[in-house]
Design a protein around this motif. Structure first.
Motif, PDB file in Angstrom:
ATOM      1  N   LEU A 110       0.866  -1.169   0.000  1.00 46.93           N
ATOM      2  CA  LEU A 110       0.000   0.000   0.000  1.00 46.93           C
ATOM      3  C   LEU A 110       0.905   1.222   0.000  1.00 46.93           C
ATOM      4  O   LEU A 110       1.823   1.324   0.828  1.00 46.93           O
ATOM      5  CB  LEU A 110      -0.903   0.014   1.238  1.00 46.93           C
ATOM      6  N   THR A 111       0.690   2.122  -0.929  1.00 49.36           N
ATOM      7  CA  THR A 111       1.523   3.309  -1.035  1.00 49.36           C
ATOM      8  C   THR A 111       0.983   4.395  -0.113  1.00 49.36           C
ATOM      9  O   THR A 111      -0.205   4.720  -0.158  1.00 49.36           O
ATOM     10  CB  THR A 111       1.566   3.801  -2.488  1.00 49.36           C
ATOM     11  N   THR A 112       1.870   4.944   0.711  1.00 49.43           N
ATOM     12  CA  THR A 112       1.451   5.930   1.713  1.00 49.43           C
ATOM     13  C   THR A 112       2.003   7.329   1.451  1.00 49.43           C
ATOM     14  O   THR A 112       1.479   8.297   2.001  1.00 49.43           O
ATOM     15  CB  THR A 112       1.874   5.487   3.122  1.00 49.43           C
ATOM     16  N   THR A 113       3.069   7.453   0.668  1.00 53.61           N
ATOM     17  CA  THR A 113       3.584   8.768   0.289  1.00 53.61           C
ATOM     18  C   THR A 113       3.950   8.756  -1.185  1.00 53.61           C
ATOM     19  O   THR A 113       4.379   7.731  -1.726  1.00 53.61           O
ATOM     20  CB  THR A 113       4.834   9.172   1.100  1.00 53.61           C
ATOM     21  N   LEU A 114       3.781   9.905  -1.832  1.00 49.55           N
ATOM     22  CA  LEU A 114       4.126  10.038  -3.243  1.00 49.55           C
ATOM     23  C   LEU A 114       4.780  11.390  -3.465  1.00 49.55           C
ATOM     24  O   LEU A 114       4.327  12.403  -2.936  1.00 49.55           O
ATOM     25  CB  LEU A 114       2.878   9.935  -4.135  1.00 49.55           C
ATOM     26  N   ARG A 115       5.860  11.389  -4.237  1.00 50.79           N
ATOM     27  CA  ARG A 115       6.457  12.662  -4.607  1.00 50.79           C
ATOM     28  C   ARG A 115       5.615  13.326  -5.686  1.00 50.79           C
ATOM     29  O   ARG A 115       4.955  12.664  -6.495  1.00 50.79           O
ATOM     30  CB  ARG A 115       7.881  12.455  -5.128  1.00 50.79           C
ATOM     31  N   GLY A 116       5.652  14.651  -5.676  1.00 54.54           N
ATOM     32  CA  GLY A 116       4.999  15.420  -6.718  1.00 54.54           C
ATOM     33  C   GLY A 116       5.951  15.662  -7.879  1.00 54.54           C
ATOM     34  O   GLY A 116       7.078  15.146  -7.919  1.00 54.54           O
ATOM     35  N   LEU A 117       5.515  16.486  -8.818  1.00 53.43           N
ATOM     36  CA  LEU A 117       6.292  16.695 -10.033  1.00 53.43           C
ATOM     37  C   LEU A 117       6.173  18.154 -10.468  1.00 53.43           C
ATOM     38  O   LEU A 117       5.108  18.757 -10.385  1.00 53.43           O
ATOM     39  CB  LEU A 117       5.778  15.788 -11.163  1.00 53.43           C
ATOM     40  N   GLY A 147       4.741  16.610   1.444  1.00 51.29           N
ATOM     41  CA  GLY A 147       4.679  17.708   2.395  1.00 51.29           C
ATOM     42  C   GLY A 147       5.064  19.046   1.805  1.00 51.29           C
ATOM     43  O   GLY A 147       4.820  20.090   2.425  1.00 51.29           O
ATOM     44  N   ASP A 148       5.677  19.047   0.632  1.00 49.05           N
ATOM     45  CA  ASP A 148       6.016  20.283  -0.058  1.00 49.05           C
ATOM     46  C   ASP A 148       4.871  20.671  -0.985  1.00 49.05           C
ATOM     47  O   ASP A 148       3.905  19.909  -1.165  1.00 49.05           O
ATOM     48  CB  ASP A 148       7.307  20.106  -0.855  1.00 49.05           C
ATOM     49  N   ASP A 149       4.967  21.848  -1.576  1.00 48.90           N
ATOM     50  CA  ASP A 149       3.990  22.321  -2.557  1.00 48.90           C
ATOM     51  C   ASP A 149       4.679  22.401  -3.912  1.00 48.90           C
ATOM     52  O   ASP A 149       5.735  23.041  -4.050  1.00 48.90           O
ATOM     53  CB  ASP A 149       3.446  23.692  -2.160  1.00 48.90           C
ATOM     54  N   ALA A 150       4.112  21.761  -4.916  1.00 45.92           N
ATOM     55  CA  ALA A 150       4.776  21.659  -6.218  1.00 45.92           C
ATOM     56  C   ALA A 150       4.965  23.018  -6.878  1.00 45.92           C
ATOM     57  O   ALA A 150       6.001  23.266  -7.509  1.00 45.92           O
ATOM     58  CB  ALA A 150       3.987  20.717  -7.129  1.00 45.92           C
ATOM     59  N   GLY A 176       2.446  18.807 -10.448  1.00 41.47           N
ATOM     60  CA  GLY A 176       1.522  17.855  -9.838  1.00 41.47           C
ATOM     61  C   GLY A 176       1.878  17.728  -8.368  1.00 41.47           C
ATOM     62  O   GLY A 176       3.058  17.580  -8.018  1.00 41.47           O
ATOM     63  N   GLN A 177       0.892  17.808  -7.498  1.00 42.14           N
ATOM     64  CA  GLN A 177       1.173  17.857  -6.069  1.00 42.14           C
ATOM     65  C   GLN A 177       1.599  16.487  -5.516  1.00 42.14           C
ATOM     66  O   GLN A 177       1.112  15.449  -5.963  1.00 42.14           O
ATOM     67  CB  GLN A 177      -0.055  18.348  -5.307  1.00 42.14           C
TER      68      GLN A 177
END
Length: 443
Positions: free
Chosen positions: A190-197, A321-324, A353-354
């Motif tokens: 199960l994926t719990t965190t994803l980086r944005g772009l 946790g950051d803003d793209a 993408g967030q």
């Protein structure tokens, strides 16, 4: 239906579902190519047809200024919740087809895997949804909405508009995003965190016209060399991102064996890893910067010329946790202020993408963990995802009271976006079974 009945029902529908997946893979729905626009529509039409055939009461092709998506409904029995199942039917380009072991759009089975573009990312995800619905004879025990997107591979530019226009149709108690990756073959995740772009194009100018390199080389800086020096400032000597102002987080305490990582990546002998910290931190919860492309003469066409202008496309993976959008401005500022030799620099912002943080707390998540564990024979690992799935943040924003689950059919050997993409058919069967079990448990 009990556990064994569901497993048997999924097993019964798998052969026909895999045949339909093979046919869907044959439609080269490359969303980034204008030449394939009709193929993306053909793919959407085939997805809608398969869902109507499976018993959907309405399967509509929808657009909001972008590529066609499909929304389909299996109405909820009285008093039962509604689950929205997400996948996407568009695919990445193939790269050089000659490097593939078999034709990219002719799905081919070898050694228990189905090879072909989109088998794992993400037509295989749609096929897992389809198998779960077919296991219930098209009458699932809860309400089911399917949202099958057609532009995920180009950053989902019209997704927010689609959600706004069809929010009532998409509203659900649970969203299952089947577009991530499992920990390894046989071990679900199960994926719990994803980086944005975020990305941009940077242009460097040093001259108002090209010059003879023999006459003026050593006096004036050419734009290509200047660009290379600018791009080199994006990392420090150890390979850490050197752009100021970017956020970093810490991943779960999970060991990613170096020999496994080397095998998965194909890192050449003698080539060193970049960056500091654990592998999972660097891949999942720290920013990463890559130079995706440079406009420059091909080696075969090169001449002894000092170029006046050069461009590059730069990609930034944004930490959870950051803003793209804010991170992109940090990248812009770095590029604008680090040019050597007084070169003129211009930056054009690209897409953002967030990043996302997905909770696995609560009763519904417990049911999901139980269903996946029963299907695979082992509980899912909670992982991060270095790649971006921006629509997760969009769903969380639009439907804040819903539970979002991020699951997978692919594994580290699936090579999504790469040469010889493939789907492990054993894990595909387990993923479909897990989803069917989850629908039963939610009822």
């Amino acid at each position: 239906m009990d556990l064994q009945q569901i497993k048997d029902a999924v097993a019964d529908v798998l052969p026909a579902t895999i045949e339909d997946l093979v046919k869907l893979v044959a439609i080269d729905s490359i969303s980034s190519s204008a030449e394939h626009e009709h193929k993306v529509r053909e793919s959407a039409e085939e997805v809608a047809r398969l869902l109507r055939e499976a018993g959907a009461q309405g399967a509509e092709i929808v657009e909001a200024g972008g590529k066609p998506a499909v929304i389909a409904h299996f109405p909820a029995p009285e008093g039962k919740p509604t689950v929205c199942l997400y996948a996407h039917h568009d695919v990445q380009p193939t790269g050089d087809p000659d490097q593939w072991t078999s034709e990219p759009f002719e799905a081919t089975e070898r050694d228990g895997r189905l090879f072909g573009r989109g088998t794992a990312d993400d037509k295989g995800g749609f096929a897992a949804h389809l198998a779960a619905l077919r296991a219930f004879g098209g009458k699932p025990p809860v309400g089911v909405t399917l949202f099958i997107e057609g532009e995920e591979e180009i950053g989902s530019p019209s997704l927010r508009a689609l959600i706004e226009q069809h929010s009532d149709a998409l509203r659900a108690d649970v969203f299952v995003i089947l577009d991530s990756g499992n920990w390894e073959v046989g071990t679900p995740a199960l994926t719990t965190t994803l980086r944005g772009l975020a990305d941009c194009t940077v242009e460097v100018r040093t001259l108002d016209h090209a010059l003879h390199s023999g006459m003026y080389g050593g006096v004036v800086p050419d734009a290509l060399t200047t660009l290379c020096r600018l791009l080199a400032t994006l990392h420090d000597a150890e390979g850490n991102v050197a752009v100021e102002g970017l956020h970093s987080a810490t991943a779960a305490d999970l060991d990613y064996p170096e020999d496994r990582l080397r095998a998965e990546t194909g890192l050449l002998e003698g080539v060193e890893w970049i960056g500091d910290g654990s592998a999972v931190d660097r891949m999942w919860t720290k920013p990463a910067v890559s130079v995706l492309a440079i406009d420059a003469p091909a080696v075969a066409d090169a001449s002894n010329t000092l170029l006046p202008v050069a461009r590059a496309k730069v990609s930034l993976r944004v930490a959870p946790g950051d803003d793209a959008d804010r991170a992109l401005q940090c990248l812009r500022k770095h590029l604008e202020t680090h040019a050597p030799w007084g070169a003129q620099v211009s930056v054009v912002d690209g897409e953002t993408g967030q990043p996302g943080i997905v909770s696995v707390e609560g009763a519904i998540c417990e049911k999901a963990i139980e269903a996946i564990g029963q299907a695979f024979g082992t509980e899912p690992v909670q992982i991060g995802m270095g790649g971006s799935i921006p629509m997760i943040a969009d769903f969380q924003s639009a439907f804040p009271d819903a539970v979002v689950l991020v699951t997978a059919v692919g594994d580290p050997d699936s090579r999504q976006h790469g040469i010889d993409e493939s789907l492990h058919l054993g894990d595909f069967a387990k993923a479909a079974t897990a989803e069917a079990l989850l629908l039963a448990k939610l009822a």
